[in-house]
Design an enzyme around this catalytic site. Structure first.
Site, PDB file in Angstrom:
ATOM      1  CB  VAL A  57      -2.023  -4.704  -7.979  1.00  0.00           C
ATOM      2  CG1 VAL A  57      -1.873  -3.207  -7.739  1.00  0.00           C
ATOM      3  CG2 VAL A  57      -1.598  -5.053  -9.402  1.00  0.00           C
ATOM      4  CB  ALA A  58      -4.265  -5.270  -3.185  1.00  0.00           C
ATOM      5  CD1 TRP A  63       5.141  -5.698  -5.470  1.00  0.00           C
ATOM      6  CD2 TRP A  63       4.073  -3.745  -5.700  1.00  0.00           C
ATOM      7  NE1 TRP A  63       6.070  -4.767  -5.833  1.00  0.00           N
ATOM      8  CE2 TRP A  63       5.449  -3.557  -5.986  1.00  0.00           C
ATOM      9  CE3 TRP A  63       3.213  -2.657  -5.783  1.00  0.00           C
ATOM     10  CZ2 TRP A  63       5.957  -2.315  -6.346  1.00  0.00           C
ATOM     11  CZ3 TRP A  63       3.732  -1.419  -6.145  1.00  0.00           C
ATOM     12  CH2 TRP A  63       5.082  -1.261  -6.424  1.00  0.00           C
ATOM     13  CG  HIS A  64       0.251  -0.915  -3.797  1.00  0.00           C
ATOM     14  ND1 HIS A  64      -0.222  -1.508  -4.930  1.00  0.00           N
ATOM     15  CD2 HIS A  64       0.650   0.330  -4.159  1.00  0.00           C
ATOM     16  CE1 HIS A  64      -0.126  -0.654  -5.951  1.00  0.00           C
ATOM     17  NE2 HIS A  64       0.400   0.468  -5.499  1.00  0.00           N
ATOM     18  CG  ASP A  65       1.564  -2.312   3.530  1.00  0.00           C
ATOM     19  OD1 ASP A  65       2.118  -3.366   3.893  1.00  0.00           O
ATOM     20  OD2 ASP A  65       1.529  -1.272   4.216  1.00  0.00           O
TER      21      ASP A  65
END
Length: 626
Positions: A506-507, A509-511
């Site tokens: 998730v992290a 994927w965000h950036d």
């Protein structure tokens, strides 16, 4: 219906998303039939169709305890807004340092803080986006009329298989054609890069040996995330420079190269959004969804042989039931991956669900609900505009102030409102593009259930914030990894590892930034006390002392809120160094400790209201678990 009743209906959970008020196992067509049955009472309908746990607890809204809480709200809420406004007044010593970041506002005597690039982009393009929302459905009607010579306005209550296939074909064909035009307008010549990535991912799913597809899918798509970031969107000039260096052996100056100049010229035609790679992360989720849905469809023996009515599937069945083998075509895949209303920001809808809704219109799409949803979006946009005219927290943070020049109360409230700005700047595009999809005839999941101030649980916050991503993570990461169980120490260790892997993705994927990795790991770290408390203090052991249990949970919830604020301020606002400076400013004087105690008391009252909101929902047969 009076104005107050209509406003209540606008803010009803059913307006936000029928998935919140109806069990995912229940076809919405059955809900409509029950609703239309005048003989069925509302209580009977809820018991019949919601399939939610009920609560025997009595309402506390009109008790002396809550009247005391109302008094706290009446005093605290205006004070909170005033403290943040006081730190943003033109008479504040720091105002002149960030004034140049502010823009002219439409509220007399106030400027607007539009320093956040995400919100500024949405704000500046709202007229064009509004025109697109009107034009896109009209073009679909024109396309259906001219090409298919049919009126797309109506649909039989139970269409035949031939009619359903025709509807799928006409909608997918239009979505495919519009998608190509859409990304050409958005990204110019870089649309070719997007299509190449889509093609390569399609080949991963359809040409590799079946057992290799899941691993290859994850490796390819995570690799694309890193490659997009490291190569900065694969500029044609950079590609031409590499080719020129290879062809010339590095002996000829590339500044005189026609190849490099040609690459630079191509880069100048980047469309409305030349930096396509910034928002491509959301497309990566759809690429993974297609590949894994296709992979699972190859083993149809794992699905129930019971025949389902495809025109009235429940939301759960739409997601889990594989599409027909012919539906996994390249045309349908591109139409899904670049579906215009959801391409830029989502919400995320699975490939199976998308194909199912193309074939059969979802019964949850009702004009009255869509209108109320549009009004709710407009009210949220108005709230954002008003706050940005009176609270300049983003501009203050941008010029890196000396936080010690602000009082402890101002530092706390500026941080608090900064989280609200983050919440609103994400909520608005998500709801706008979902509104566009609803108008177009697709019902994707709602991304945000609760206001950011109506969250006390780390687990619940994760379920209600970017909910479509949460559901996607469950289907494609969490469940395949085995889920979680704390029955034994070994199971607990494996479950924590599962959470770490989920939030690491998730992290990333965000950036691809260290502070976001820290944010993801902090979320997991802060989940552990909550999960441990749930195991050590199960509710069933406190049945004889419900008030004591509620008070104990409330104290734990206050601690949870402080930890969540810390994690989100690190990940999405100030970073580790900025947060350290703010905390140093808060605790520099004794007044900081006093204010923190007052803030915790107010949070205690707020959590009591949060508990009762959820109890009220359970009394209606709704349990969102967040």
């Amino acid at each position: 219906m009076g104005a107050f009743s209509f406003l209540r209906s606008v803010y009803d959970l059913d307006t936000l998303d029928t998935r919140f008020t109806v069990s995912s196992n229940t076809p919405y067509k059955a809900v409509i039939e029950a609703r239309d049955d005048a003989a069925a009472s509302s209580k009977e309908r809820a018991a019949k169709w919601n399939s939610r746990p009920s609560s025997s607890s009595k309402s506390r809204w009109h008790t002396p305890e809550f009247y005391l809480y109302y008094l706290v709200f009446v005093i605290a809420m205006p004070s909170m807004f005033w403290i943040a406004y006081d730190a943003s007044k033109t008479t504040h010593p720091n105002y002149r340092n960030y004034e140049h970041y502010l823009s002219p506002g439409w509220i007399p005597g106030r400027k607007i803080d539009a320093t956040d690039s995400q919100y500024r982009t949405l704000r500046n393009n709202i007229p064009y986006l509004g025109a697109l929302v009107v034009l896109h459905p009209l073009l679909r009607i024109l396309y259906n009329t001219v090409v298919y010579r049919i009126n797309s306005g109506g649909q039989a209550s139970r269409p035949t298989l031939e009619e359903a296939d025709r509807r799928l074909n006409q909608r997918a064909s239009f979505d495919f054609g519009f998608a190509i035009i859409y990304i050409l307008a958005l990204h110019g010549v870089s649309a070719v890069k997007v299509l190449i990535i889509l093609y390569l991912n399609y080949q991963v799913a359809t040409t590799l040996p079946r057992k290799s597809v899941p691993v290859a899918t994850w490796v390819f798509n995570i690799g694309i995330l890193f490659a997009n970031e490291l190569c900065k969107g694969y500029k044609f000039k950079d590609i031409a420079s590499i080719l020129w260096a290879f062809l010339s052996g590095g002996l000829i100056d590339e500044s005189n190269s026609s190849l490099v100049n040609w690459g630079r010229w191509l880069d100048s035609y980047g469309g409305l959004m030349s930096r396509w790679e910034i928002l491509f992360n959301i497309t990566v989720l759809r690429l993974i969804s297609f590949n894994l849905d296709y992979y699972w469809s190859l083993d149809r023996r794992s699905y129930s042989p019971v025949e389902l009515d495809p025109s009235s599937l429940s939301e759960k069945d739409r997601v889990s039931t594989p599409a027909q083998s012919g539906d996994y075509s390249f045309r349908n895949y591109v139409a899904y991956a670049i579906y215009a209303p959801l391409y830029l920001t989502g919400p995320i809808i699975t490939f199976n669900d998308y194909i199912s809704q193309l074939r059969y219109k979802s019964a949850s799409l009702e004009l009255s609900r869509t209108i109320r949803y549009g009004i709710r979006f407009a009210l949220a946009l108005f709230a954002m505009e008003v706050i940005l005219h009176y609270d300049y927290v983003q501009a203050i943070a941008k010029f890196s102030p000396r936080w010690a020049e602000y009082t402890a109360a101002q530092l706390c409230l500026l941080s608090y409102f900064n989280l609200h700005m983050i919440w609103l700047k994400l909520l608005l595009p998500w709801r706008f593009f979902r509104l566009w999809a609803l108008i177009d005839g697709i019902d994707p999941p709602e991304n945000i259930i609760r206001c950011v101030s109506n969250n006390w649980s780390t687990l619940g916050f994760w379920r209600s914030w970017h909910r479509s991503f949460y559901r996607w993570s469950l289907r494609y990461i969490y469940v395949p990894l085995g889920g979680s169980s704390f029955a034994s120490a070994r199971d607990a260790a494996r479950s924590v590892l599962t959470y770490v892997l989920v939030f690491t993705f998730v992290a990333l994927w965000h950036d691809i930034q260290l502070r976001l990795l820290i944010w993801g790991w902090l979320i997991v770290f802060f989940m552990l006390p909550e999960m441990a408390a749930g195991s050590l203090f199960p509710k069933r052991r406190w049945d004889a002392r419900p008030t004591a249990y509620r008070t104990m949970c409330c104290v734990g919830a206050v601690v949870n809120i402080l930890m969540m604020m810390t994690a989100n301020l690190v990940g999405f606002a100030f970073g580790v160094d900025g947060l350290r400076a703010i905390l140093a400013g808060i605790f520099e004087h004794f007044s900081g400790y006093v204010f923190l105690a007052i803030a915790c008391s107010v949070l205690f009252v707020g959590v009591q209201a949060m508990f009762e909101i959820r109890e009220s929902e359970i009394r209606r047969g709704i349990n969102l678990k967040c």
